[in-house]
Design a protein around this motif. Structure first.
Motif, PDB file in Angstrom:
ATOM      1  N   ILE A   1       0.871  -1.177   0.000  1.00 54.66           N
ATOM      2  CA  ILE A   1       0.000   0.000   0.000  1.00 54.66           C
ATOM      3  C   ILE A   1       0.906   1.226   0.000  1.00 54.66           C
ATOM      4  CG2 ILE A   1      -1.704   1.318   1.303  1.00 54.66           C
ATOM      5  CD1 ILE A   1      -2.834  -1.262   2.344  1.00 54.66           C
ATOM      6  N   ARG A   2       0.739   2.050  -1.018  1.00 54.91           N
ATOM      7  CA  ARG A   2       1.561   3.261  -1.151  1.00 54.91           C
ATOM      8  C   ARG A   2       0.830   4.442  -0.535  1.00 54.91           C
ATOM      9  NH1 ARG A   2       5.984   3.401  -4.047  1.00 54.91           N
ATOM     10  NH2 ARG A   2       6.598   1.480  -5.073  1.00 54.91           N
ATOM     11  N   LEU A   3       1.556   5.206   0.265  1.00 55.75           N
ATOM     12  CA  LEU A   3       1.000   6.362   0.958  1.00 55.75           C
ATOM     13  C   LEU A   3       1.881   7.570   0.683  1.00 55.75           C
ATOM     14  CD1 LEU A   3       0.774   4.284   4.187  1.00 55.75           C
ATOM     15  CD2 LEU A   3      -1.234   5.049   2.997  1.00 55.75           C
ATOM     16  N   ASN A   4       1.325   8.748   0.968  1.00 59.65           N
ATOM     17  CA  ASN A   4       2.067   9.977   0.750  1.00 59.65           C
ATOM     18  C   ASN A   4       1.790  10.898   1.933  1.00 59.65           C
ATOM     19  OD1 ASN A   4       3.056  12.442  -0.224  1.00 59.65           O
ATOM     20  ND2 ASN A   4       2.641  11.788  -2.348  1.00 59.65           N
ATOM     21  N   LEU A   5       2.787  11.591   2.411  1.00 60.07           N
ATOM     22  CA  LEU A   5       2.600  12.472   3.566  1.00 60.07           C
ATOM     23  C   LEU A   5       1.602  13.595   3.301  1.00 60.07           C
ATOM     24  CD1 LEU A   5       6.078  12.967   5.262  1.00 60.07           C
ATOM     25  CD2 LEU A   5       4.045  11.889   6.197  1.00 60.07           C
ATOM     26  N   GLN A   6       1.438  13.970   2.046  1.00 58.97           N
ATOM     27  CA  GLN A   6       0.532  15.066   1.722  1.00 58.97           C
ATOM     28  C   GLN A   6      -0.924  14.605   1.538  1.00 58.97           C
ATOM     29  OE1 GLN A   6       3.639  14.825   0.139  1.00 58.97           O
ATOM     30  NE2 GLN A   6       4.447  16.372   1.511  1.00 58.97           N
ATOM     31  N   MET A   7      -1.221  13.342   1.841  1.00 58.99           N
ATOM     32  CA  MET A   7      -2.592  12.817   1.681  1.00 58.99           C
ATOM     33  C   MET A   7      -3.535  13.494   2.660  1.00 58.99           C
ATOM     34  SD  MET A   7      -1.915   8.744   1.506  1.00 58.99           S
ATOM     35  CE  MET A   7      -3.333   8.168   0.639  1.00 58.99           C
ATOM     36  N   GLU A   8      -4.792  13.583   2.286  1.00 56.46           N
ATOM     37  CA  GLU A   8      -5.799  14.131   3.190  1.00 56.46           C
ATOM     38  C   GLU A   8      -6.258  13.046   4.152  1.00 56.46           C
ATOM     39  OE1 GLU A   8      -8.894  16.317   1.288  1.00 56.46           O
ATOM     40  OE2 GLU A   8      -7.503  17.288  -0.092  1.00 56.46           O
ATOM     41  N   ASP A   9      -6.891  13.463   5.240  1.00 54.62           N
ATOM     42  CA  ASP A   9      -7.291  12.534   6.292  1.00 54.62           C
ATOM     43  C   ASP A   9      -8.208  11.424   5.779  1.00 54.62           C
ATOM     44  OD1 ASP A   9      -5.775  13.875   8.123  1.00 54.62           O
ATOM     45  OD2 ASP A   9      -7.443  15.104   8.874  1.00 54.62           O
ATOM     46  N   HIS A  10      -9.137  11.780   4.920  1.00 60.21           N
ATOM     47  CA  HIS A  10     -10.066  10.776   4.394  1.00 60.21           C
ATOM     48  C   HIS A  10      -9.310   9.686   3.628  1.00 60.21           C
ATOM     49  CE1 HIS A  10     -13.416   8.822   2.445  1.00 60.21           C
ATOM     50  NE2 HIS A  10     -12.876   9.084   1.265  1.00 60.21           N
ATOM     51  N   ASP A  11      -8.339  10.090   2.812  1.00 54.67           N
ATOM     52  CA  ASP A  11      -7.548   9.134   2.040  1.00 54.67           C
ATOM     53  C   ASP A  11      -6.718   8.253   2.965  1.00 54.67           C
ATOM     54  OD1 ASP A  11      -8.559  10.152  -0.325  1.00 54.67           O
ATOM     55  OD2 ASP A  11      -6.938  11.624  -0.532  1.00 54.67           O
ATOM     56  N   ARG A  12      -6.180   8.835   4.027  1.00 48.06           N
ATOM     57  CA  ARG A  12      -5.414   8.070   5.010  1.00 48.06           C
ATOM     58  C   ARG A  12      -6.296   7.006   5.663  1.00 48.06           C
ATOM     59  NH1 ARG A  12      -1.159  11.831   8.303  1.00 48.06           N
ATOM     60  NH2 ARG A  12      -0.215  12.818   6.500  1.00 48.06           N
ATOM     61  N   ASP A  13      -7.526   7.398   6.029  1.00 48.28           N
ATOM     62  CA  ASP A  13      -8.458   6.449   6.654  1.00 48.28           C
ATOM     63  C   ASP A  13      -8.798   5.313   5.695  1.00 48.28           C
ATOM     64  OD1 ASP A  13      -8.460   8.047   8.894  1.00 48.28           O
ATOM     65  OD2 ASP A  13     -10.359   9.057   8.398  1.00 48.28           O
ATOM     66  N   THR A  14      -8.981   5.657   4.421  1.00 51.17           N
ATOM     67  CA  THR A  14      -9.298   4.645   3.411  1.00 51.17           C
ATOM     68  C   THR A  14      -8.160   3.636   3.288  1.00 51.17           C
ATOM     69  OG1 THR A  14     -10.595   6.268   2.196  1.00 51.17           O
ATOM     70  CG2 THR A  14      -9.941   4.294   0.995  1.00 51.17           C
ATOM     71  N   LYS A  15      -6.930   4.126   3.232  1.00 45.41           N
ATOM     72  CA  LYS A  15      -5.759   3.243   3.117  1.00 45.41           C
ATOM     73  C   LYS A  15      -5.616   2.371   4.369  1.00 45.41           C
ATOM     74  CE  LYS A  15      -3.980   4.618  -0.859  1.00 45.41           C
ATOM     75  NZ  LYS A  15      -3.663   3.745  -1.970  1.00 45.41           N
ATOM     76  N   GLN A  16      -5.909   2.934   5.538  1.00 46.62           N
ATOM     77  CA  GLN A  16      -5.820   2.176   6.780  1.00 46.62           C
ATOM     78  C   GLN A  16      -6.862   1.046   6.788  1.00 46.62           C
ATOM     79  OE1 GLN A  16      -5.610   4.467  10.395  1.00 46.62           O
ATOM     80  NE2 GLN A  16      -6.381   2.750  11.620  1.00 46.62           N
ATOM     81  N   SER A  17      -8.097   1.343   6.361  1.00 46.26           N
ATOM     82  CA  SER A  17      -9.127   0.308   6.332  1.00 46.26           C
ATOM     83  C   SER A  17      -8.798  -0.760   5.284  1.00 46.26           C
ATOM     84  CB  SER A  17     -10.502   0.908   6.090  1.00 46.26           C
ATOM     85  OG  SER A  17     -10.571   1.516   4.836  1.00 46.26           O
ATOM     86  N   GLN A  18      -8.133  -0.353   4.218  1.00 48.82           N
ATOM     87  CA  GLN A  18      -7.695  -1.303   3.196  1.00 48.82           C
ATOM     88  C   GLN A  18      -6.661  -2.263   3.798  1.00 48.82           C
ATOM     89  OE1 GLN A  18      -5.865   0.696  -0.121  1.00 48.82           O
ATOM     90  NE2 GLN A  18      -5.988  -1.089  -1.457  1.00 48.82           N
ATOM     91  N   ALA A  19      -5.728  -1.721   4.584  1.00 54.83           N
ATOM     92  CA  ALA A  19      -4.717  -2.542   5.249  1.00 54.83           C
ATOM     93  C   ALA A  19      -5.379  -3.505   6.242  1.00 54.83           C
ATOM     94  CB  ALA A  19      -3.702  -1.657   5.962  1.00 54.83           C
ATOM     95  N   GLU A  20      -6.393  -3.028   6.977  1.00 55.23           N
ATOM     96  CA  GLU A  20      -7.129  -3.887   7.919  1.00 55.23           C
ATOM     97  C   GLU A  20      -7.754  -5.064   7.177  1.00 55.23           C
ATOM     98  OE1 GLU A  20     -10.083  -1.606  10.023  1.00 55.23           O
ATOM     99  OE2 GLU A  20      -8.576  -0.291  10.905  1.00 55.23           O
ATOM    100  N   ARG A  21      -8.399  -4.784   6.039  1.00 52.66           N
ATOM    101  CA  ARG A  21      -9.046  -5.833   5.249  1.00 52.66           C
ATOM    102  C   ARG A  21      -8.046  -6.889   4.794  1.00 52.66           C
ATOM    103  NH1 ARG A  21     -11.790  -2.061   2.571  1.00 52.66           N
ATOM    104  NH2 ARG A  21     -10.470  -2.167   0.737  1.00 52.66           N
ATOM    105  N   ILE A  22      -6.900  -6.437   4.333  1.00 51.15           N
ATOM    106  CA  ILE A  22      -5.865  -7.356   3.841  1.00 51.15           C
ATOM    107  C   ILE A  22      -5.363  -8.233   4.978  1.00 51.15           C
ATOM    108  CG2 ILE A  22      -3.520  -7.480   2.900  1.00 51.15           C
ATOM    109  CD1 ILE A  22      -4.245  -4.884   1.307  1.00 51.15           C
TER     110      ILE A  22
END
Length: 163
Positions: A84-105
């Motif tokens: 899962i690729r992330l970026n420091l400039q991401m908005e909070d909503h995008d961060r939450d989406t990536k976190q839930s994606q990691a949880e699912r995996i």
């Protein structure tokens, strides 16, 4: 699986067709007994002396091998690692989406590799802090297998699911 004439030991510990212990006997005697009952003589392990062997019908021996393959097919080293690729400039909503994606995996049983893109050493420490924060929030689903690695333009950490 070593069976019949391929068993090289001179003596074996034999188990019968119904699981009864037939004791230690020569391999020749055991092979004669197997031929008499029209079954296979299968060596279970070469780690002990004398090696434990068992009288098994030909079909049952193949089934045991298939069951062992199924069990080993679900071993931890057969896990997929999803990145899962992330970026420091991401908005909070995008961060939450990536976190839930990691949880699912992690719930599914696969490993997650979080890669946070950074620019410069100042962002490197911020990226490391965020990676630690993500690991804490995902600790319910998985644990770190590697430390948080800061290298050049990215911060990387891998999480494996709990057994």
């Amino acid at each position: 699986m070593i069976k019949n004439e391929k068993i090289k030991a001179s003596e074996i510990q034999l188990t019968g067709l119904n699981g009864e212990d037939l004791g230690i006997m020569s391999t020749k005697e055991a092979l004669a007994l197997a031929k008499q009952h029209k079954v296979d003589l299968v060596c279970l392990s070469l780690m002990t002396s004398p090696p434990p062997c068992k009288l098994i019908s030909a079909g049952a021996a193949k089934q045991e091998v298939q069951q062992e393959k199924k069990k080993t097919g679900k071993s931890p080293d057969k896990r997929k690692v999803k990145e899962i690729r992330l970026n420091l400039q991401m908005e909070d909503h995008d961060r939450d989406t990536k976190q839930s994606q990691a949880e699912r995996i992690l719930k599914k049983g696969d490993s997650v590799k979080l890669v946070i893109q950074v620019h410069g050493s100042k962002e490197g420490t911020a990226g490391k802090e965020w990676a630690e924060q993500l690991c804490k929030s995902l600790s319910e689903y998985g644990s770190k297998t590697t430390g948080v690695q800061v290298s050049g333009k990215q911060v990387v950490v891998q999480l494996d699911p709990h057994e």
